[in-house]
Design an enzyme around this catalytic site. Structure first.
Site, PDB file in Angstrom:
ATOM      1  N   TRP A  62       0.519  -1.078   0.110  1.00  0.00           N
ATOM      2  CA  TRP A  62      -0.238  -0.034   0.148  1.00  0.00           C
ATOM      3  C   TRP A  62       1.358   1.380   0.067  1.00  0.00           C
ATOM      4  O   TRP A  62       0.281   2.257  -0.268  1.00  0.00           O
ATOM      5  CB  TRP A  62      -0.921   0.281   1.172  1.00  0.00           C
ATOM      6  N   ASN A  63       2.080   1.228   0.527  1.00  0.00           N
ATOM      7  CA  ASN A  63       2.928   2.611   0.593  1.00  0.00           C
ATOM      8  C   ASN A  63       3.370   3.180  -0.725  1.00  0.00           C
ATOM      9  O   ASN A  63       2.868   4.329  -0.533  1.00  0.00           O
ATOM     10  CB  ASN A  63       4.590   2.040   1.658  1.00  0.00           C
TER      11      ASN A  63
ATOM     12  N   LYS B 165      -2.461  -8.180  -7.312  1.00  0.00           N
ATOM     13  CA  LYS B 165      -3.555  -8.183  -6.445  1.00  0.00           C
ATOM     14  C   LYS B 165      -2.799  -7.200  -5.890  1.00  0.00           C
ATOM     15  O   LYS B 165      -2.340  -7.300  -5.137  1.00  0.00           O
ATOM     16  CB  LYS B 165      -3.524  -9.528  -5.375  1.00  0.00           C
TER      17      LYS B 165
ATOM     18  N   ASP C 130      -2.300  -4.423  -2.654  1.00  0.00           N
ATOM     19  CA  ASP C 130      -2.829  -4.323  -1.100  1.00  0.00           C
ATOM     20  C   ASP C 130      -4.245  -3.689  -0.955  1.00  0.00           C
ATOM     21  O   ASP C 130      -4.956  -2.672  -1.849  1.00  0.00           O
ATOM     22  CB  ASP C 130      -2.231  -3.476  -0.248  1.00  0.00           C
TER      23      ASP C 130
ATOM     24  N   GLU D 238      10.829  -8.145  -3.344  1.00  0.00           N
ATOM     25  CA  GLU D 238      11.429  -6.971  -3.079  1.00  0.00           C
ATOM     26  C   GLU D 238      10.531  -6.106  -1.463  1.00  0.00           C
ATOM     27  O   GLU D 238       9.740  -6.277  -1.159  1.00  0.00           O
ATOM     28  CB  GLU D 238      11.127  -5.683  -3.656  1.00  0.00           C
TER      29      GLU D 238
ATOM     30  N   CYS E  30      10.161   1.816   1.230  1.00  0.00           N
ATOM     31  CA  CYS E  30      11.247   0.556   1.958  1.00  0.00           C
ATOM     32  C   CYS E  30      12.411   1.038   1.782  1.00  0.00           C
ATOM     33  O   CYS E  30      13.839   0.646   2.941  1.00  0.00           O
ATOM     34  CB  CYS E  30      10.981  -0.298   0.801  1.00  0.00           C
TER      35      CYS E  30
ATOM     36  N   GLU F   2      13.097  -2.726  11.755  1.00  0.00           N
ATOM     37  CA  GLU F   2      12.145  -1.729  10.802  1.00  0.00           C
ATOM     38  C   GLU F   2      10.881  -0.719  11.412  1.00  0.00           C
ATOM     39  O   GLU F   2      10.088  -1.452  11.788  1.00  0.00           O
ATOM     40  CB  GLU F   2      12.004  -2.020   9.277  1.00  0.00           C
TER      41      GLU F   2
HETATM   42  P1  NAD Z   1       2.850  -7.391   3.617  1.00  0.00           P
HETATM   43  O1  NAD Z   1       3.639  -8.875   3.378  1.00  0.00           O
HETATM   44  O2  NAD Z   1       1.946  -7.275   4.611  1.00  0.00           O
HETATM   45  O3  NAD Z   1       2.019  -7.279   2.088  1.00  0.00           O
HETATM   46  C1  NAD Z   1       1.947  -6.998   1.051  1.00  0.00           C
HETATM   47  C2  NAD Z   1       1.342  -7.136   0.744  1.00  0.00           C
HETATM   48  O4  NAD Z   1       1.412  -9.271   0.109  1.00  0.00           O
HETATM   49  C3  NAD Z   1       0.088  -7.526   0.361  1.00  0.00           C
HETATM   50  O5  NAD Z   1      -0.883  -6.720  -1.193  1.00  0.00           O
HETATM   51  C4  NAD Z   1      -0.991  -8.207   0.881  1.00  0.00           C
HETATM   52  O6  NAD Z   1      -2.330  -7.958   0.595  1.00  0.00           O
HETATM   53  C5  NAD Z   1      -0.630  -9.437   0.728  1.00  0.00           C
HETATM   54  N1  NAD Z   1      -0.053 -10.775   1.244  1.00  0.00           N
HETATM   55  C6  NAD Z   1      -0.020 -10.574   2.848  1.00  0.00           C
HETATM   56  N2  NAD Z   1       0.534 -12.101   3.001  1.00  0.00           N
HETATM   57  C7  NAD Z   1      -0.059 -12.831   2.321  1.00  0.00           C
HETATM   58  C8  NAD Z   1       0.529 -14.532   2.083  1.00  0.00           C
HETATM   59  N3  NAD Z   1       0.010 -14.404   2.948  1.00  0.00           N
HETATM   60  N4  NAD Z   1      -0.173 -14.956   0.722  1.00  0.00           N
HETATM   61  C9  NAD Z   1       0.209 -13.648  -0.385  1.00  0.00           C
HETATM   62  N5  NAD Z   1      -0.114 -12.252  -0.502  1.00  0.00           N
HETATM   63  C10 NAD Z   1       0.018 -11.831   0.684  1.00  0.00           C
HETATM   64  O7  NAD Z   1       3.410  -5.619   3.752  1.00  0.00           O
HETATM   65  P2  NAD Z   1       2.747  -4.014   4.072  1.00  0.00           P
HETATM   66  O8  NAD Z   1       2.715  -4.247   5.400  1.00  0.00           O
HETATM   67  O9  NAD Z   1       1.386  -3.950   3.122  1.00  0.00           O
HETATM   68  O10 NAD Z   1       4.171  -3.514   3.113  1.00  0.00           O
HETATM   69  C11 NAD Z   1       5.573  -2.341   3.547  1.00  0.00           C
HETATM   70  C12 NAD Z   1       6.583  -3.543   3.599  1.00  0.00           C
HETATM   71  O11 NAD Z   1       6.870  -3.720   3.180  1.00  0.00           O
HETATM   72  C13 NAD Z   1       7.618  -3.367   4.809  1.00  0.00           C
HETATM   73  O12 NAD Z   1       8.485  -4.262   5.104  1.00  0.00           O
HETATM   74  C14 NAD Z   1       8.629  -2.587   3.547  1.00  0.00           C
HETATM   75  O13 NAD Z   1      10.066  -2.383   3.517  1.00  0.00           O
HETATM   76  C15 NAD Z   1       8.088  -3.583   2.301  1.00  0.00           C
HETATM   77  N6  NAD Z   1       8.413  -2.458   1.211  1.00  0.00           N
HETATM   78  C16 NAD Z   1       8.956  -3.164   0.267  1.00  0.00           C
HETATM   79  C17 NAD Z   1       9.745  -2.476  -1.282  1.00  0.00           C
HETATM   80  C18 NAD Z   1      11.108  -3.102  -1.668  1.00  0.00           C
HETATM   81  O14 NAD Z   1      11.252  -2.459  -2.740  1.00  0.00           O
HETATM   82  N7  NAD Z   1      12.101  -3.503  -1.733  1.00  0.00           N
HETATM   83  C19 NAD Z   1       8.454  -1.478  -0.776  1.00  0.00           C
HETATM   84  C20 NAD Z   1       7.597  -0.945  -0.693  1.00  0.00           C
HETATM   85  C21 NAD Z   1       7.284  -1.818   0.530  1.00  0.00           C
END
Ligand code: NAD
Length: 540
Positions: A180-181, A204, A206, A277, A311, A409
Site C-alpha cells: 500500500w505504501n 493483487k 493491497d 522486494e 522501503c 524496521e
Molecule cells: P505485507 O507483506 O503485509 O503485504 C504486502 C502484500 O502482500 C499485500 O498485497 C498483502 O495483501 C499481500 N499478502 C499478505 N499476506 C500474504 C500471503 N500470505 N500470501 C500472499 N500475499 C500476501 O507488507 P505491507 O506491510 O503491506 O508493506 C510494507 C512492507 O513492504 C515493508 O516491510 C516495506 O519495507 C516493504 N516494501 C518493500 C519494497 C521494496 O522495494 N523492497 C517496496 C515497498 C515496500
C-alpha cells in the site's frame, strides 16, 4: 512543525463533504460513477465488497468487490488466453503502448495524485514521486526492451561450425502482489517489463489502496494494452495472494520480509521463480567532510518521505564525531520547520500514516525507546488534531540494542542518530542486522565514498543523495541483499526475470560422434587434442 488546512484540488473528484447518505462526513469523497468505473475492473463474482478508507479523515472512499479463489482461477484463464495473442504482437507495437502510457501518466498527473493522496494519506509531492517513477520506467523499457530481449549470439563449442543463439521467451502469466505504501507505482511498474516481454499479468494490490492500482489498470487500457492482459483481483493476501502463487508462472512480490518468506515457500513448492522486494533498516553515513547543509536536507527527505513508509527510507544515521553537533542542529531545525497536514494541495512536507495499525507500530517503537532511555530531539507524538493517523517526524538519540527500533524496521517517520569515531566502525555498525536494502553516504570526496560503498551490505547505495538517485536510475538494478529480498527490479535484470532463456544451437558439418569409421577411442583422442589446442589458442 506547522499544520495546514484542507483545500482539496480539482479534477473529476468531488470536493468537500458530499452525499451524506452514501459517505457520511467524507471530506475526500469521490464521485460514485468514477469509483464504479474503477472498481468494475476487479475480477469478482459474488457481490461481496470491502471498504477502502481515506487515512486523511478515516471516512470510506469506496467499496471494492472481493475476489474468490474461483475468480482468481478465472483471471488466470483469461490472462493465459490473452497472453497467447500478445506474445505474437510485435515488440515495436508493445513499446509504443508503453510510450502512450508515459504520456497519459504525465497528462493525468493531477487525477493520479488526487487519488494517491486520498487513498494513502501521503503529501502530494510524495504522490508525484510515484507519477515520476511510472513515467521513467515506461520510457526506459519502451526504449531499451529491444536490446534486452534481442536474441544473443554466444560462443559455439566448435568455432565456425556451431552457431548458438539465446532467445528470451515470455514466462507466461506473471503474478504481482503489491503493498500500500506506493500504491500507484508499485502496482504498475513491475508489470511494465513483464508486459513488454510478452507476458500477461494477474495482480493483487493491497486492500487498503485498490483504487490507485485500478486507476493504473485503466490507464494501461487507455494506452492500448488489451484489457484481458492485465487482470486485477482483490481480497486478503492469505487467500487471494495464495491463489496467485498457486497459479502463476512467476511471482513478483513487494512487501514485508515475513510475507516474502511465505511467498518464497509457495514458489519453491511449485518450482517457479520469484522476485522479492522486502523490508529494510537503511543506514546513512555522514562523513566528517560532508556538506552538512546538503546532508541535513537529504536526511529529511530520506527519513520522512511518505511519513517514512518507504522501503528505502533511512532509519539510522551514523554521524562523524567531528560534525555530529553541527549536523544534528541542522537536521532538527529542518525537521521542526516541516509542514504537516491532511490536504490534497502541495503545501505539506509530510502527510499521514496509512492506518491505525501503522500508527500503533510507530507509537510503540518511539514509546518503548523513550521508556528505555532514548531522547527525543524532535517530534515524538501522534497528531490526532490533523487526522486520525498522523505522527510527527521524529528524531531519536541514545537508541540502544535492547530497543525495538534499533534493528526492527519501523516503517514510519522515526530516525535514530549515532556518533562514530572511525569509518570502518561506522560501516560495521551500518551492516548490523538482517537487512540490506538501501544505504546513503554523504561526503565531499566521491572517490572515498564510492570505496566505502563497496563494504556496505546494501543493494543500492546513494552518495550525496538519500534514495532517489538509485531508485530513479531505472537502468540500474534495484533490490535487497540478505533479508531485504531476492532478485532485482529495474534495468536488464528487471525484464529478464520475466523471461526464460532458450539456447538454440545449429551444428554444421562435424557431428558429435566418431566419423569415417573412427573408433570411440580414436574420437576421444581427437577431441582431447582439440581441447588442448583450444586452450593454447586462448579460447574461452
Ligand atoms: P505485507 O507483506 O503485509 O503485504 C504486502 C502484500 O502482500 C499485500 O498485497 C498483502 O495483501 C499481500 N499478502 C499478505 N499476506 C500474504 C500471503 N500470505 N500470501 C500472499 N500475499 C500476501 O507488507 P505491507 O506491510 O503491506 O508493506 C510494507 C512492507 O513492504 C515493508 O516491510 C516495506 O519495507 C516493504 N516494501 C518493500 C519494497 C521494496 O522495494 N523492497 C517496496 C515497498 C515496500
Amino acid at each position: 512543525m506547522s499544520a495546514s488546512t484542507p483545500s482539496p484540488s480539482g479534477g473529476p473528484l468531488v470536493e468537500g463533504p458530499q452525499d451524506p447518505e452514501h459517505e457520511p462526513g467524507a471530506t475526500y469523497a469521490l464521485e460514485p460513477e468514477y469509483v464504479a468505473s474503477l472498481t468494475r475492473r476487479v475480477r469478482a463474482t459474488t457481490g461481496g465488497t470491502d471498504p477502502v478508507y481515506s487515512p486523511l479523515d478515516g471516512a470510506p472512499l469506496a467499496h471494492v468487490p472481493q475476489s474468490t479463489e474461483g475468480d482468481v482461477a478465472e483471471a488466470f484463464e483469461r490472462a493465459r488466453r490473452a497472453q497467447q495473442a500478445w506474445a505474437r504482437t510485435g515488440l515495436e507495437e508493445r513499446a509504443a503502448m508503453l510510450l502512450r502510457l508515459h504520456d497519459l501518466v504525465l497528462e493525468r498527473q493531477d487525477e493520479i495524485a488526487d487519488m494517491v493522496v486520498r487513498e494513502s494519506g501521503k503529501a502530494r509531492k510524495h504522490a508525484f514521486d510515484e507519477i515520476l517513477h511510472v513515467a521513467l520506467t515506461a520510457r526506459y523499457y519502451a526504449r531499451t526492451a529491444h536490446d534486452h530481449l534481442a536474441p544473443q549470439r554466444r560462443l559455439g563449442v566448435i568455432p565456425g561450425l556451431t552457431r548458438v543463439e539465446v532467445n528470451r521467451v515470455p514466462k507466461g502469466v506473471v503474478g504481482i502482489i503489491s503493498p500500500w505504501n506506493y500504491p500507484f507505482t508499485l502496482a504498475l511498474c513491475d508489470g511494465l517489463p513483464a508486459l513488454l516481454a510478452g507476458n500477461a499479468v494477474v495482480t493483487k494490490p493491497d486492500a487498503q489502496t485498490m483504487l490507485s492500482a485500478l486507476l493504473g489498470a485503466q490507464l494501461l487500457e487507455e494506452a492500448g494494452f488489451p484489457t484481458e492482459l492485465w487482470q486485477v483481483v482483490a481480497g486478503p493476501g492469505s487467500v487471494v495472494g495464495t491463489a496467485i502463487v498457486e497459479r502463476a508462472d512467476y511471482v513478483c512480490f513487494t512487501g514485508s520480509t515475513a510475507t516474502g518468506r511465505i511467498i518464497a515457500h509457495g514458489c519453491a513448492e511449485r518450482l517457479i521463480g520469484c522476485s522479492l522486494e522486502l523490508g529494510g533498516k537503511n543506514p546513512m553515513l555522514v562523513l566528517r567532510d560532508a556538506d552538512l547543509e546538503r546532508a541535513a536536507e537529504g536526511a529529511v527527505r530520506a527519513t520522512f518521505s511518505n511519513a517514512g513508509q518507504l522501503c528505502v527510507s533511512i532509519e539510522r544515521i551514523f554521524v562523524a564525531d567531528q560534525v555530529y553537533d553541527r549536523f544534528v542542529e541542522r537536521l532538527v531545525a529542518r525537521t521542526e520547520a516541516m509542514t504537516l497536514g491532511a490536504t490534497l494541495d502541495w503545501d505539506n512536507d509530510m502527510g499521514s500514516l496509512i492506518s491505525q495499525q501503522q500508527l500503533e507500530a510507530v507509537t510503540h517503537h518511539v514509546d518503548e525507546a523513550v521508556a528505555k532511555g532514548a531522547r527525543v530531539l524532535a517530534g515524538g507524538k501522534a497528531r490526532p488534531d490533523l487526522g486520525p493517523y498522523f505522527y510527527e517526524p521524529t528524531i531519536l538519540e541514545g537508541v540502544t540494542p535492547d530497543m525495538a527500533c534499533f534493528q526492527d524496521e519501523t516503517f514510519g517517520p522515526v530516525v535514530s542518530l549515532y556518533r562514530f569515531h572511525d569509518e570502518a566502525d561506522a560501516v560495521a555498525r551500518a551492516n548490523e542486522g538482517e537487512y540490506g536494502l538501501n544505504a546513503s553516504i554523504y561526503s565531499k570526496n566521491g572517490t572515498r565514498a564510492r570505496a566505502i560503498a563497496r563494504h556496505v551490505k546494501a543493494g543500492t547505495v546513494n552518495i550525496n543523495e538519500a534514495f532517489a538517485a538509485t531508485f530513479a536510475s531505472v537502468d540500474a538494478p534495484m533490490g535487497g541483499m540478505r533479508q531485504s529480498g531476492l532478485g532485482r527490479r529495474q534495468g536488464a535484470e528487471g525484464i529478464h526475470r520475466y523471461t526464460e532463456t532458450q539456447s538454440v544451437a545449429t551444428q554444421r558439418l562435424l557431428r558429435f560422434a566418431p566419423v569415417l569409421g573412427m573408433s570411440d577411442e580414436g574420437y576421444a583422442k581427437v577431441m582431447t587434442a582439440n581441447l588442448r589446442l583450444m586452450k593454447k589458442l586462448g579460447r574461452a
